[in-house]
Motif scaffolding. Structure first.
Motif, short mmCIF file in Angstrom:
data_model
loop_
_atom_site.label_atom_id
_atom_site.label_comp_id
_atom_site.label_asym_id
_atom_site.label_seq_id
_atom_site.Cartn_x
_atom_site.Cartn_y
_atom_site.Cartn_z
N MET A 97 0.88 -1.00 -0.12
CA MET A 97 -0.08 0.11 -0.07
C MET A 97 0.73 1.55 0.00
O MET A 97 1.99 1.22 0.55
CB MET A 97 -0.91 0.02 1.34
N ALA A 98 0.39 2.34 -0.34
CA ALA A 98 1.00 3.44 -0.78
C ALA A 98 0.94 4.67 0.38
O ALA A 98 -0.16 4.63 0.97
CB ALA A 98 0.81 4.07 -2.32
N HIS A 99 1.92 5.64 0.46
CA HIS A 99 1.42 6.67 1.25
C HIS A 99 1.24 7.89 0.33
O HIS A 99 2.12 8.42 -0.21
CB HIS A 99 2.57 6.94 2.05
N VAL A 100 -0.04 8.45 0.54
CA VAL A 100 -0.80 9.12 -0.70
C VAL A 100 -0.66 10.44 0.05
O VAL A 100 -1.44 10.62 1.12
CB VAL A 100 -1.68 8.56 -1.11
N LEU A 101 -0.54 11.65 -0.58
CA LEU A 101 -0.70 12.92 -0.16
C LEU A 101 -1.78 13.47 -1.18
O LEU A 101 -1.85 13.46 -2.21
CB LEU A 101 0.50 13.76 -0.41
N VAL A 102 -2.92 14.03 -0.47
CA VAL A 102 -4.15 14.37 -1.30
C VAL A 102 -4.11 16.02 -1.05
O VAL A 102 -4.44 16.50 0.27
CB VAL A 102 -5.31 13.87 -0.74
N ILE A 103 -3.74 16.89 -2.03
CA ILE A 103 -3.81 18.48 -1.98
C ILE A 103 -5.34 18.82 -2.40
O ILE A 103 -5.67 18.51 -3.35
CB ILE A 103 -2.78 18.86 -3.05
N GLY A 104 -5.74 19.68 -1.50
CA GLY A 104 -7.23 20.06 -1.64
C GLY A 104 -8.21 19.00 -1.24
O GLY A 104 -9.19 18.69 -1.75
N ALA A 105 -7.59 18.34 0.14
CA ALA A 105 -8.45 17.40 0.83
C ALA A 105 -9.79 17.85 1.49
O ALA A 105 -10.59 16.89 1.88
CB ALA A 105 -7.41 16.60 1.84
N SER A 106 -10.06 19.02 1.63
CA SER A 106 -11.17 19.16 2.83
C SER A 106 -12.36 19.10 1.98
O SER A 106 -13.43 19.30 2.70
CB SER A 106 -10.91 20.62 3.46
N GLN A 107 -12.50 19.06 0.79
CA GLN A 107 -13.99 19.01 -0.04
C GLN A 107 -13.85 18.39 -1.25
O GLN A 107 -12.84 18.44 -1.85
CB GLN A 107 -14.58 20.66 0.09
N GLY A 108 -14.94 18.41 -1.76
CA GLY A 108 -15.19 17.91 -3.34
C GLY A 108 -14.42 16.77 -3.77
O GLY A 108 -14.23 15.70 -2.71
N ILE A 109 -13.83 16.72 -4.80
CA ILE A 109 -13.13 15.50 -5.40
C ILE A 109 -11.86 14.97 -4.31
O ILE A 109 -11.79 13.86 -3.94
CB ILE A 109 -12.51 15.47 -6.85
N GLY A 110 -11.22 16.00 -3.59
CA GLY A 110 -10.13 15.58 -2.81
C GLY A 110 -10.75 15.10 -1.54
O GLY A 110 -9.97 13.94 -1.12
N PHE A 111 -11.75 15.49 -1.03
CA PHE A 111 -12.41 14.69 0.21
C PHE A 111 -12.55 13.55 -0.20
O PHE A 111 -12.46 12.46 0.57
CB PHE A 111 -13.52 15.48 0.66
N GLU A 112 -13.57 12.98 -1.15
CA GLU A 112 -13.82 11.74 -1.80
C GLU A 112 -12.67 11.00 -1.93
O GLU A 112 -12.70 9.76 -1.53
CB GLU A 112 -14.63 11.87 -2.99
N THR A 113 -11.76 11.49 -2.42
CA THR A 113 -10.35 10.55 -2.76
C THR A 113 -9.89 10.37 -1.39
O THR A 113 -9.30 9.08 -1.15
CB THR A 113 -9.39 11.54 -3.56
N VAL A 114 -9.90 10.99 -0.26
CA VAL A 114 -9.43 10.44 0.91
C VAL A 114 -10.15 9.49 1.40
O VAL A 114 -9.32 8.55 1.68
CB VAL A 114 -9.34 11.92 1.96
N LYS A 115 -11.40 9.60 1.39
CA LYS A 115 -12.22 8.53 1.79
C LYS A 115 -11.89 7.15 0.75
O LYS A 115 -11.65 6.02 1.83
CB LYS A 115 -13.72 8.85 1.83
N ALA A 116 -11.84 7.36 -0.41
CA ALA A 116 -11.60 6.15 -1.25
C ALA A 116 -10.31 5.42 -0.93
O ALA A 116 -10.18 4.32 -0.77
CB ALA A 116 -11.97 6.60 -2.61
N ALA A 117 -9.13 6.47 -0.81
CA ALA A 117 -7.91 5.67 -0.60
C ALA A 117 -7.73 5.18 0.59
O ALA A 117 -7.04 4.13 1.06
CB ALA A 117 -6.82 6.81 -0.83
N LEU A 118 -8.40 5.64 1.50
CA LEU A 118 -8.44 4.95 2.93
C LEU A 118 -9.04 3.43 2.98
O LEU A 118 -8.57 2.49 3.43
CB LEU A 118 -9.16 5.69 4.19
N ALA A 119 -10.35 3.33 2.24
CA ALA A 119 -10.89 2.35 2.08
C ALA A 119 -10.23 1.31 1.44
O ALA A 119 -10.31 0.07 1.59
CB ALA A 119 -12.27 2.63 1.28
N ALA A 120 -9.24 1.90 0.50
CA ALA A 120 -8.43 0.79 -0.31
C ALA A 120 -7.28 0.33 0.60
O ALA A 120 -6.38 -0.46 -0.10
CB ALA A 120 -7.99 1.44 -1.65
#
Length: 216
Positions: free
Chosen positions: A1-24
């Motif tokens: 598994m990777a260590h991922v930096l999501v820039i723009g993580a507080s809302q929108g696609i960034g927030f959804e990506t945080v959730k999806a990456a954690l679920a993965a």
């Protein structure tokens, strides 16, 4: 598994990506000016407050990172004025990644940016320019900076964004002749982005994401 930096993580696609990456199962560093407001709790989640336009903040956030997801957005009220966020933030991020030796970048731009602008239908072209013209001119510069880099990049160009849960039933249009505008849930964009964390088949490519094409 990777260590991922999501820039723009507080809302929108960034927030959804945080959730999806954690679920993965990935480790996620969620970077935003308002990171403390991110209402998620997970042992693999680190909240990192910072400004994408500050070199020191970005350099510090890149420590220990394998993959960067850039998912910046601007409020609708700012679309009618000059927009520089996308190009300026990318002008800081790209050299910082190159200096840190981090190669994988997945950047969210949008349908209508770069060479996909030619795929906008005649009926959609005028309202698109009136509403989004300044932002997408800046996204053009963002994409150009990424393309000139030595990074392993993928450009993600979603169509018209909607809410709701991920469906998994979206189309990945990866050739210019197939590019069309359409609706796409932010959660489905995040699903695609999360898949790109380990999938290297679309490095150096730009894709358009939609559920179904809009009528023209």
């Amino acid at each position: 598994m990777a260590h991922v930096l999501v820039i723009g993580a507080s809302q929108g696609i960034g927030f959804e990506t945080v959730k999806a990456a954690l679920a993965a199962g990935h480790q996620v560093r969620a970077f935003a000016r308002s990171a403390e407001k991110i209402a998620l709790s997970d042992p693999n989640l680190e909240l990192r407050q910072g400004d994408a336009l500050k070199e020191n903040d970005i350099a510090a956030a890149l420590t220990g990172i394998d993959v960067v997801v850039q998912a910046l957005g601007v409020p609708a009220r700012e679309l009618l004025g000059p927009v520089r966020l996308f190009s300026e933030a990318t002008g800081i991020l790209v050299p910082a990644m190159e200096k840190a030796g981090i190669r994988r970048l997945v950047a969210v731009t949008g349908f209508g940016s770069g060479d996909s602008r030619q795929a906008i239908s005649l009926l959609q072209r005028l309202p698109f320019r009136l509403v989004f013209g300044r932002a997408y001119d800046d996204k053009d510069a963002q994409e150009m900076r990424i393309r000139r880099s030595g990074l392993d990049w993928t450009l993600v160009r979603p169509g018209v964004l909607t809410g709701g849960r991920a469906t998994g039933r979206y189309r990945v249009l990866d050739t210019p002749s197939s590019w069309r505008n359409g609706l796409i849930a932010r959660a489905d964009v995040a699903d695609f982005i999360t898949g790109q964390i380990e999938d290297r088949s679309r490095i150096g490519k730009a894709v358009v994401l939609i559920h179904h094409a809009l009528p023209v």
